[in-house]
Design a protein around this motif. Structure first.
Motif, short mmCIF file in Angstrom:
data_model
loop_
_atom_site.label_atom_id
_atom_site.label_comp_id
_atom_site.label_asym_id
_atom_site.label_seq_id
_atom_site.Cartn_x
_atom_site.Cartn_y
_atom_site.Cartn_z
N ARG A 53 1.00 -1.36 -0.11
CA ARG A 53 0.05 0.02 -0.09
C ARG A 53 0.84 1.36 0.06
NH1 ARG A 53 -5.23 -0.73 3.94
NH2 ARG A 53 -5.86 -2.49 2.92
N GLU A 54 1.82 1.29 0.88
CA GLU A 54 2.63 2.51 0.93
C GLU A 54 3.49 3.00 -0.21
OE1 GLU A 54 3.21 -0.28 2.25
OE2 GLU A 54 5.05 -0.21 3.80
N PHE A 55 3.87 1.89 -0.83
CA PHE A 55 4.70 2.09 -2.06
C PHE A 55 4.05 2.72 -3.14
CE2 PHE A 55 7.64 -1.90 -1.46
CZ PHE A 55 7.71 -1.60 -0.48
N ALA A 56 2.57 2.34 -3.38
CA ALA A 56 1.75 2.83 -4.33
C ALA A 56 1.68 4.34 -4.34
CB ALA A 56 0.46 2.32 -4.21
N GLU A 57 1.93 5.11 -3.29
CA GLU A 57 1.80 6.53 -3.34
C GLU A 57 3.07 7.19 -3.94
OE1 GLU A 57 1.52 7.85 0.77
OE2 GLU A 57 -0.01 6.53 1.30
N TYR A 58 4.05 6.69 -4.28
CA TYR A 58 5.17 6.97 -5.12
C TYR A 58 5.26 6.91 -6.47
CZ TYR A 58 6.10 7.91 -0.12
OH TYR A 58 6.06 7.87 1.28
N THR A 59 5.79 7.82 -7.32
CA THR A 59 5.78 7.89 -8.72
C THR A 59 7.38 7.67 -8.92
OG1 THR A 59 4.82 9.93 -8.48
CG2 THR A 59 4.39 8.85 -10.51
N CYS A 60 7.52 6.94 -10.02
CA CYS A 60 8.90 6.37 -10.42
C CYS A 60 8.95 6.98 -11.76
CB CYS A 60 9.26 4.79 -10.54
SG CYS A 60 8.79 4.28 -8.62
N LYS A 61 10.19 6.97 -12.54
CA LYS A 61 10.47 7.41 -13.80
C LYS A 61 9.86 6.46 -14.81
CE LYS A 61 14.27 8.48 -16.88
NZ LYS A 61 15.48 8.33 -17.23
N PHE A 62 10.16 5.23 -14.36
CA PHE A 62 9.69 4.13 -15.26
C PHE A 62 8.42 3.48 -14.90
CE2 PHE A 62 14.35 3.95 -15.64
CZ PHE A 62 14.40 4.35 -16.90
N ASN A 63 7.32 3.42 -15.69
CA ASN A 63 5.89 2.78 -15.12
C ASN A 63 6.13 1.58 -14.68
OD1 ASN A 63 4.08 5.08 -15.50
ND2 ASN A 63 3.95 4.63 -17.77
N ASP A 64 6.91 0.61 -15.14
CA ASP A 64 7.05 -0.69 -14.81
C ASP A 64 7.97 -0.78 -13.69
OD1 ASP A 64 8.91 -0.42 -16.28
OD2 ASP A 64 8.45 -2.33 -17.51
N CYS A 65 8.56 0.33 -12.96
CA CYS A 65 9.70 0.12 -12.08
C CYS A 65 9.51 -1.12 -10.91
CB CYS A 65 9.87 1.40 -11.39
SG CYS A 65 11.32 1.63 -10.36
N HIS A 81 11.59 -1.11 -8.45
CA HIS A 81 12.10 -0.38 -7.15
C HIS A 81 13.34 -1.12 -6.89
CE1 HIS A 81 7.93 1.10 -7.74
NE2 HIS A 81 7.60 0.12 -7.39
N ILE A 82 14.13 -1.81 -7.50
CA ILE A 82 15.30 -2.37 -7.11
C ILE A 82 16.48 -1.64 -7.47
CG2 ILE A 82 16.79 -4.75 -7.24
CD1 ILE A 82 13.87 -6.03 -8.36
N THR A 83 16.98 -1.56 -8.70
CA THR A 83 18.01 -0.73 -9.05
C THR A 83 17.71 0.41 -10.12
OG1 THR A 83 18.73 -2.36 -10.84
CG2 THR A 83 19.60 -2.40 -8.72
N GLU A 84 16.36 0.78 -10.39
CA GLU A 84 16.11 1.39 -11.51
C GLU A 84 16.65 3.09 -10.86
OE1 GLU A 84 14.44 -0.87 -10.16
OE2 GLU A 84 12.97 -1.87 -11.62
N PRO A 85 16.85 3.95 -11.90
CA PRO A 85 17.08 5.33 -11.37
C PRO A 85 15.84 6.00 -11.11
CG PRO A 85 17.36 5.13 -13.71
CD PRO A 85 17.05 3.69 -13.35
N HIS A 86 15.84 7.06 -10.44
CA HIS A 86 14.69 7.99 -10.48
C HIS A 86 13.60 7.17 -9.89
CE1 HIS A 86 17.08 11.17 -11.64
NE2 HIS A 86 17.40 10.68 -12.93
N CYS A 87 13.72 6.42 -8.80
CA CYS A 87 12.92 5.64 -8.42
C CYS A 87 11.95 6.24 -6.92
CB CYS A 87 13.26 4.13 -7.92
SG CYS A 87 12.12 2.96 -6.94
N GLY A 88 10.93 6.57 -6.90
CA GLY A 88 10.38 7.17 -5.76
C GLY A 88 10.08 6.29 -4.51
N VAL A 89 10.01 5.04 -4.91
CA VAL A 89 9.86 4.21 -3.58
C VAL A 89 11.34 4.07 -2.94
CG1 VAL A 89 9.88 1.62 -2.86
CG2 VAL A 89 8.06 2.83 -4.71
N LYS A 90 12.49 3.92 -3.86
CA LYS A 90 13.64 4.00 -3.13
C LYS A 90 14.26 5.34 -2.35
CE LYS A 90 16.67 1.12 -3.48
NZ LYS A 90 17.89 0.21 -3.63
#
Ligand SMILES: Nc1nc2c(ncn2[C@@H]2O[C@H](COP(=O)(O)OP(=O)(O)OP(=O)(O)O)[C@@H](O)[C@H]2O)c(=O)[nH]1
Ligand SMILES: [Mg+2]
Ligand SMILES: [Zn+2]
Length: 300
Positions: free
Chosen positions: A246-258, A260-269
């Motif tokens: 639930r709490e991850f879903a609140e953040y936006t990442c650069k890639f839609n299918d991120c 949240h592991i090693t991707e750049p500009h990841c809102g969750v990280k």
């Protein structure tokens, strides 16, 4: 003409299927009318709402099954509205990996989960108290309702009753956490309970299958057997998983299918780094990816 009653399937046991008719406040052995099978209704589930008649020898003949709102397979119950996920800090020890998987699974089935810590009478020393406080904060911050109770001392049971009105509410969680004990404490209906083994600190699956216990006018409580394994890859794709934290879903990442592991500009990280997402929940997410979805994660 025979009277048609509305009822609900409350258990399926070795002896047969049982149905409860609220109007009569009574449970009866139930059989399906032959044409129901023809209508391709393969299996009757606990939780199924039905219409049927009562025979002279007090048996229900099910004439029709109402459409299902949902259908859970672990436990096998239909039309579940809410689930109370029962946990303990001690005896058996807390298993948050399992809790996180169950939270994902129930959100997936659109059944509202409530997190319950039972046996708080055993939380006595400072270390255990801190442990309880820590997890209470993590799950509250993540967006879940957390309730602390003791079936033994009948402490705070009223806050559970609050969730039991006009619905089917299932009690789920590992063996030995006190699901049956809580239901007995709330309803007064005696259910078989089992000791937690001293050696393994685990319960022994005292409850087998699932059954519904009538509560009040229009509510049913589902007692289920504790389970030890849940594999999320059966119900979803690895890229869907983070959407159910639930709490991850609140953040936006650069890639839609991120993921949240090693991707750049990841809102969750980023949220993890500034403490908005707990490291416990994030690590649990990675662990599920590894264990259930065989994703290879390199850790630094
Ligand atoms: N100290 C303490 N013990 C409890 C409490 N609730 C349950 N117990 C004990 O924990 C043991 C397991 O309880 P059950 O109610 O059988 O657990 P369960 O979750 O139904 O277990 P399964 O049917 O195996 O899935 C029993 O010995 C209970 O007496 C509590 O609030 N405090
Ligand atoms: Mg039980
Ligand atoms: Zn991301």
């Amino acid at each position: 003409m025979e009277k048609r009653y509305k009822g609900i399937i409350t258990s399926k046991e070795g002896l047969g299927t049982f149905g409860y008719i609220p109007e009569l406040k009574e449970r009866y052995l139930a059989f399906a009318r032959g044409n129901l099978i023809k209508k391709k209704i393969k299996k009757i589930f606990v939780g199924d709402y039905f219409e049927g008649i009562l025979t002279e020898d007090k048996k229900i003949i099910i004439e029709d099954l109402l459409p299902r709102k949902n259908q859970l397979f672990r436990p096998k119950i239909a039309n579940v509205d809410k689930v109370l996920l029962i946990n303990t800090i001690k005896n058996p020890p807390l298993n948050t990996g399992m809790l996180d998987k169950l939270l994902v699974a129930y959100d997936y089935y659109q059944v509202e989960p409530v997190i319950v810590f039972n046996k708080i009478d055993l939380v006595e020393n400072e270390e255990d108290k801190k442990e309880l406080q820590k997890w209470e904060k993590i799950y509250t911050d993540a967006g879940y309702t957390v309730i602390k109770v003791s079936a033994k001392d009948k402490e705070n049971l009223g806050s559970l009753v609050h969730f039991l009105h006009d619905n089917i509410c299932v009690f789920a969680g590992a063996s030995g956490v006190g699901k049956s004990s809580l239901i007995t404490a709330i309803t007064g209906v005696e259910i078989k309970t089992g000791e937690v083994s001293r050696k393994t600190k685990r319960g022994r699956h005292t409850t087998v299958g699932a059954s519904l216990i009538p509560f009040g006018e229009n509510s049913f409580i589902g007692d289920t057997a504790g389970f030890s394994k849940v594999d999320l890859s059966y119900i979803m794709d690895e890229r869907e998983l983070s959407g159910f934290f639930r709490e991850f879903a609140e953040y936006t990442c650069k890639f839609n299918d991120c993921m949240h592991i090693t991707e750049p500009h990841c809102g969750v990280k980023e949220a993890l780094e500034n403490g908005e997402i707990s490291k416990e929940r994030y690590n649990s997410y990675l662990k599920i990816l590894e264990e259930d979805f065989a994703v290879n994660i390199k850790r630094d």
